[in-house]
Scaffold this active site. Structure first.
Site, mmCIF file in Angstrom:
data_model
loop_
_atom_site.group_PDB
_atom_site.id
_atom_site.type_symbol
_atom_site.label_atom_id
_atom_site.label_comp_id
_atom_site.label_asym_id
_atom_site.label_seq_id
_atom_site.Cartn_x
_atom_site.Cartn_y
_atom_site.Cartn_z
ATOM 1 N N CYS A 96 0.982 -1.129 -0.061
ATOM 2 C CA CYS A 96 0.062 0.165 0.081
ATOM 3 C C CYS A 96 0.753 1.208 0.099
ATOM 4 O O CYS A 96 0.275 2.339 -0.333
ATOM 5 C CB CYS A 96 -0.722 0.029 1.282
ATOM 6 S SG CYS A 96 -2.113 -1.420 1.374
ATOM 7 N N HIS A 236 -3.908 6.612 3.165
ATOM 8 C CA HIS A 236 -4.220 5.326 2.416
ATOM 9 C C HIS A 236 -5.602 5.096 3.107
ATOM 10 O O HIS A 236 -6.002 4.908 4.364
ATOM 11 C CB HIS A 236 -3.163 4.241 2.828
ATOM 12 C CG HIS A 236 -3.579 2.907 2.544
ATOM 13 N ND1 HIS A 236 -4.160 2.587 1.285
ATOM 14 C CD2 HIS A 236 -3.486 1.903 3.345
ATOM 15 C CE1 HIS A 236 -4.166 1.470 1.278
ATOM 16 N NE2 HIS A 236 -3.858 0.874 2.562
ATOM 17 N N ASN A 266 -10.151 -0.913 0.023
ATOM 18 C CA ASN A 266 -8.820 -0.677 0.197
ATOM 19 C C ASN A 266 -8.056 -1.096 -1.029
ATOM 20 O O ASN A 266 -8.124 -2.299 -1.450
ATOM 21 C CB ASN A 266 -8.139 -1.445 1.217
ATOM 22 C CG ASN A 266 -6.474 -1.782 1.518
ATOM 23 O OD1 ASN A 266 -6.001 -0.928 0.640
ATOM 24 N ND2 ASN A 266 -6.121 -2.034 2.570
HETATM 25 N N1 ACO Z 1 -17.705 -10.167 9.171
HETATM 26 C C1 ACO Z 1 -17.969 -10.461 10.532
HETATM 27 N N2 ACO Z 1 -17.103 -10.925 11.213
HETATM 28 C C2 ACO Z 1 -15.957 -10.775 11.050
HETATM 29 C C3 ACO Z 1 -15.603 -10.468 9.800
HETATM 30 C C4 ACO Z 1 -16.582 -10.136 8.897
HETATM 31 N N3 ACO Z 1 -16.181 -9.741 7.401
HETATM 32 N N4 ACO Z 1 -14.085 -10.510 9.790
HETATM 33 C C5 ACO Z 1 -13.639 -10.699 10.968
HETATM 34 N N5 ACO Z 1 -14.708 -11.060 11.675
HETATM 35 C C6 ACO Z 1 -14.717 -11.436 13.227
HETATM 36 C C7 ACO Z 1 -13.680 -12.074 13.627
HETATM 37 O O1 ACO Z 1 -13.614 -13.521 13.201
HETATM 38 C C8 ACO Z 1 -13.586 -11.976 15.044
HETATM 39 O O2 ACO Z 1 -14.448 -12.866 15.619
HETATM 40 P P1 ACO Z 1 -14.118 -13.583 16.916
HETATM 41 O O3 ACO Z 1 -13.851 -12.282 17.978
HETATM 42 O O4 ACO Z 1 -15.262 -14.371 17.155
HETATM 43 O O5 ACO Z 1 -12.742 -14.309 16.844
HETATM 44 C C9 ACO Z 1 -13.970 -10.445 15.204
HETATM 45 O O6 ACO Z 1 -14.786 -10.188 13.918
HETATM 46 C C10 ACO Z 1 -12.919 -9.415 15.443
HETATM 47 O O7 ACO Z 1 -12.195 -9.599 14.500
HETATM 48 P P2 ACO Z 1 -10.649 -8.741 14.478
HETATM 49 O O8 ACO Z 1 -9.690 -9.284 13.292
HETATM 50 O O9 ACO Z 1 -10.121 -8.267 15.695
HETATM 51 O O10 ACO Z 1 -11.598 -7.365 13.896
HETATM 52 P P3 ACO Z 1 -11.091 -6.030 13.635
HETATM 53 O O11 ACO Z 1 -12.035 -4.950 14.406
HETATM 54 O O12 ACO Z 1 -9.657 -5.719 13.955
HETATM 55 O O13 ACO Z 1 -11.320 -5.576 12.033
HETATM 56 C C11 ACO Z 1 -10.028 -5.505 10.187
HETATM 57 C C12 ACO Z 1 -10.613 -6.674 11.145
HETATM 58 C C13 ACO Z 1 -11.226 -4.716 9.409
HETATM 59 C C14 ACO Z 1 -9.427 -6.442 8.992
HETATM 60 C C15 ACO Z 1 -9.052 -4.430 10.762
HETATM 61 O O14 ACO Z 1 -8.389 -5.215 11.476
HETATM 62 C C16 ACO Z 1 -8.056 -3.706 9.807
HETATM 63 O O15 ACO Z 1 -8.756 -2.935 9.081
HETATM 64 N N6 ACO Z 1 -6.897 -4.089 9.925
HETATM 65 C C17 ACO Z 1 -5.779 -3.338 9.311
HETATM 66 C C18 ACO Z 1 -5.760 -3.265 7.798
HETATM 67 C C19 ACO Z 1 -4.751 -2.610 7.186
HETATM 68 O O16 ACO Z 1 -4.628 -1.253 7.432
HETATM 69 N N7 ACO Z 1 -4.186 -3.140 6.302
HETATM 70 C C20 ACO Z 1 -2.802 -2.383 5.935
HETATM 71 C C21 ACO Z 1 -2.834 -1.997 4.330
HETATM 72 S S1 ACO Z 1 -3.399 -3.390 3.411
HETATM 73 C C22 ACO Z 1 -2.051 -3.889 2.263
HETATM 74 O O17 ACO Z 1 -0.862 -3.716 2.460
HETATM 75 C C23 ACO Z 1 -2.550 -4.803 1.049
#
Ligand code: ACO
Length: 309
Positions: A96, A236, A266
């Site tokens: 990214c 980003h 993203n």
């Molecule tokens: N729908 C429903 N539930 C979901 C989903 C979904 N799509 N995805 C995950 N969950 C669940 C998980 O299984 C978990 O359930 P559990 O508590 O029973 O285990 C719960 O939701 C919480 O999961 P987390 O991964 O902790 O959720 P979080 O609030 O962190 O959100 C997300 C996930 C959106 C991916 C977030 O962590 C994020 O945006 N991270 C950073 C992304 C980023 O900046 N990436 C860098 C650039 S990308 C690149 O370089 C290509």
């Protein structure tokens, strides 16, 4: 693809996706369209918008992790498509952050006098490496390309400070394990999803907020400016909660922070130039405005660029 489309293929809901990411839709390009095709179109439009001929470009840098081929680079494919006959063209693999790294490098090369006019592109067909069985990642990603033209300026406009940093110790928080020489494609690992992007979302999230903020403050400090001087922040578009946290930490008004994540998701290296272009076409930028661009991605790697428009 809308959130409703994802409700049909993984265990998720529209409400979860919106509240955790801010995303409602993403653009997925046709199967026969590549990142190179999108990049070429972005280059043509950037040349047109800047009144630059293809022959004037002597440097083309493309940030991508989803090139058309492993060899040669995406950039030489695009060079041929756009007719950049006087350029050197190469890729940057920085997920990214690829566009910010490209912009920073091109700026240095132009300031050194070695090159005159550069095209910097972020282009990704992320749908090609997205695991549509993994609800934690598939809802995030979209396909896009964006491009800018830069050249020397004697009035103090253009890129005025940049910052780049990475931490390879965190490489496996966001990676595509299979497909390189370490783990080549085999029928088994193509079927187990390891040929697609894996991300430890919440770990990446914490580093993203901290380092996007640090990178932003660093380029402001290097330019002798503060967040109050900014007209626009183009972050980003990874997650609306990351952008909100960054906005709070930088103490900038929300109205100064550009967002299009709702519609595109993203798009990795394409994210910042895509948002910048939209902001520009919406009339959000005037000559002399200070624009902060900041990105974060798989590496982990992050960076920022401050531009006087
Ligand atoms: N729908 C429903 N539930 C979901 C989903 C979904 N799509 N995805 C995950 N969950 C669940 C998980 O299984 C978990 O359930 P559990 O508590 O029973 O285990 C719960 O939701 C919480 O999961 P987390 O991964 O902790 O959720 P979080 O609030 O962190 O959100 C997300 C996930 C959106 C991916 C977030 O962590 C994020 O945006 N991270 C950073 C992304 C980023 O900046 N990436 C860098 C650039 S990308 C690149 O370089 C290509």
């Amino acid at each position: 693809m809308t959130n409703a489309d994802f409700e049909k293929i993984v265990d998720t809901t529209n409400e979860w996706i919106i509240s955790r990411t801010g995303i409602k839709e993403r653009r997925i390009c046709d199967e026969d369209m590549t990142g190179g095709d999108m990049a070429a179109e972005a280059c043509r439009r950037a040349l047109e918008n800047s009144g630059t001929s293809p022959e004037e470009i002597d440097l083309l840098i493309i940030g991508t992790v989803t090139p058309d081929y492993r060899c040669p680079s995406e950039a030489v494919i695009v060079q041929e498509k756009v007719g950049l006959i006087n350029a050197v063209a190469f890729d940057i693999v920085a997920a990214c952050t690829g566009f910010i790294n490209g912009l920073s490098l091109a700026n240095s090369l132009i300031q050194s006098g070695q090159y005159k006019k550069a095209l910097i592109v972020g282009s990704e067909k992320l749908s090609s490496i997205t695991n549509y069985k993994d609800r934690g990642t598939c809802i995030l990603f979209g396909d896009a390309a964006g491009a800018v033209v830069i050249g020397p300026d004697s009035n103090g406009n253009g890129v005025i400070s940049t910052f780049m940093k990475s931490d390879g110790r965190l490489a496996k928080l966001l990676w595509q394990e299979v497909g390189g020489t370490r783990n080549p494609y085999t029928p088994e690992n193509v079927n187990n999803g390891k040929d697609k992007l894996y991300m430890a979302g919440s770990d990446v999230f914490k580093v993203a907020v901290r380092e996007m903020c640090n990178a932003s403050l660093k380029v402001l400090e290097d330019a002798g400016l503060t967040a109050d001087d900014l007209t626009l922040v183009v972050p980003h578009q990874a997650n609306i909660r990351i952008i909100d946290a960054l906005t709070k930490r930088l103490k900038v008004d929300k109205s100064k922070v550009y967002m299009n994540i709702e519609k595109y998701g993203n798009t990795s290296a394409a994210s910042v130039p895509l948002a910048l272009d939209q902001a520009n076409h919406e009339g959000r930028l005037k000559p002399g405005d200070y624009v902060l661009m900041v990105a974060f991605g798989g590496g982990l790697i992050w960076g920022a660029a401050l531009v006087r428009w």
